[in-house]
Design a protein around this motif. Structure first.
Motif: not given
Ligand code: FAD
Length: 468
Positions: A189-190, A199, A216-217, A252, A392, A401
């Protein structure tokens, strides 16, 4: 070839390799290996391997599941995309054409679905209508049988029940509309950059049991903090109990699945006449190549398989609910409804036959009080994530989502209702366990998305092999 000859040739080859020093030289990894070579073999915390899942999904499950999801019952999803974000108010709707969602005209949705938006059979419809009437009157109608009254009370409490992992969307609101999922596919969607990162960041930082000090990495919003040691993050994760670790991996996995889809249905070309969507290999590599992502990409893909196994397990557990004779995939078209129910049961039996299910009995298996607290924590964190979906800033991403978090929430609810499902009567009202049409549609569509991602990984593997 004769086994004796094969052995001799192998031995000679090995001697030649040793004597010529070839064992020192490893051929460079191919593009396909850089994404996939660590995504094979056994998955952590499970007794299942990736190759078995690929074979099972791609050839046995995926085609039948696609057929089911094309049916009227599963393609229309009611959703309220206008709910305000409960956490912040500076949401910029991205305004991109590809983010738009086209809701259904009221005559497009079969009457059977419209009249029974959260009901699943004629009997259930009658029961709930009686219940709604009783609620309006302020009391349960005494003329209802005692059995019915009990079920009615249970079902009305359903949406607030402590077994729900998702914030129920307000589908009775005038803002809620039916969306045809087939006409609004999940794809590129871009929607990207700081808005999208915010988010994901809130989800991981505030809802995955992670202390702030553990970074977080590769987090794009943590710049200026120097290089983040991935070892710190992974030793923190390994130190968590299996449930909390699973929570992070599910999120994840969902994130990876969304990013596989946008890479597989990318906007490749746009003319004034048409748009061409297809696989974008570079986009996929940027997200999942082991070297480009400092080892993170293959881990993300493994989490996607983990999510697949969890949802697969839930579907295998819920079979008795769908097998009950009074359950219908009710759209009003009797013949189609029966055919679809047969297909659904066929799929669920196939899933049940999968030999290497994830065993969630290890979940919440510790001390009873502690287990209860953990389950409650788990549920509240997940409900929060479902509310974040209202923040979102791209409607198409918000739609998918919401649907996928509701589907995963339903899967978790099933897994933690195992005993209730097992004790359900074979027919007649079920007091303890119930799924609404919304939950059923989101459960199967969410699993359909993960199943499609697994299939897409095979396509990407082939495409990457073909460029080398
Ligand atoms: P992002 O995917 O935004 O990730 C941010 C950071 O999180 C990364 O830099 C990395 O550090 C980390 N990360 C990335 N993947 C994982 C993972 N699997 N596990 C753990 N950590 C990870 N875009 C579309 O085009 N179509 C859609 O349908 C769509 N749906 C979306 C739905 C939601 C709910 C959200 C929040 C976003 C959606 N997006 C969608 C946007 C998309 O997910 C990306 O955010 C966007 O493409 C930007 O990608 P990025 O490479 O900058 O990193």
């Amino acid at each position: 070839m004769d086994r004796g000859w094969g052995f001799l040739i192998g031995l000679l080859g090995a001697v030649w390799l040793l004597s010529s020093g070839h064992r020192e030289q490893q051929p460079p990894e191919t593009a396909a290996q850089r994404c996939f070579c660590q995504v094979s073999g056994y998955l952590d915390d499970c007794t299942c391997d990736v190759e078995t899942i690929d074979r099972f999904n791609n050839y046995r499950l995926f085609p039948r599941l696609q057929k089911l999801l094309e049916s009227d019952y599963f393609r229309y999803y009611k959703v309220n995309l206008k709910r305000p974000c409960p956490f912040w108010n500076d949401i910029s709707q991205c305004g991109r054409r590809d983010c738009a969602v086209k809701p259904c005209q009221s005559d497009e949705v079969p009457d059977g679905i419209k009249s029974a938006s959260y009901k699943y059979s004629e009997e259930a419809n009658n029961l709930i209508e009686e219940c709604e009437q009783a609620e309006r009157l302020g009391a349960v109608d005494e003329s209802l049988s005692e059995e019915t009254q009990k079920a009615v009370l249970q079902w009305t409490k359903h949406d607030d029940s402590s077994d729900n992992f998702c914030e129920a969307d307000d589908i009775q609101s005038p803002d809620a509309e039916y969306v045809d999922l087939l006409l609004n596919p999940e794809r590129y969607t871009g929607y990207k950059g700081p808005d999208a990162w915010k988010i994901w960041n809130v989800i991981y930082e505030e809802n995955c049991f992670k202390p702030q000090a553990i970074k977080r990495p590769l987090n794009p919003l943590a710049s200026g903090q120097g290089k983040i040691s991935e070892n710190t993050f992974y030793s923190w994760l390994e130190g968590l109990c299996v449930e909390k670790r699973a929570f992070y991996r599910l999120i994840s996995g969902l994130h990876a699945s969304i990013n596989v889809h946008l890479s597989a249905r990318y906007l490749l070309q746009e003319t004034w006449l048409e748009k061409k969507w297809g696989h974008n290999i570079t986009e996929f590599q940027q997200r999942f190549d082991g070297i480009l992502t400092e080892g993170e990409g293959p881990r993300r893909l493994k989490n996607l398989y983990f999510l697949y196994l969890i949802e697969l397990r839930a579907l295998s557990k819920v079979l008795p609910f769908f097998e009950r004779p009074d359950f219908q995939l009710f759209t009003g078209n009797k013949i189609q409804d029966e055919e679809n129910k047969m297909l659904l049961l066929e799929i669920l039996h196939e899933i049940k036959s999968f030999p290497l299910h994830f065993d969630e009995n290890s979940f919440f298996a510790g001390d009873k009080k502690e287990a209860h607290k953990l389950k409650e924590d788990f549920r509240l964190h997940f409900r929060n994530i479902s509310r974040i979906m209202d923040c979102v800033g791209c409607f198409k991403c918000r739609l998918w989502g919401k649907l996928q978090t509701q589907g995963l929430g339903t899967a978790l609810k099933i897994l933690f209702s195992e005993k209730l499902i097992a004790n359900m009567p074979e027919s007649g009202p079920s007091y303890e366990f119930h799924l609404t049409r919304q939950e059923i549609v989101s459960l199967f569509n969410a699993f359909g998305r993960i199943s499609t991602s697994v299939k897409e990984l095979e396509n990407f593997r082939n495409l990457l092999q073909s460029i080398h």
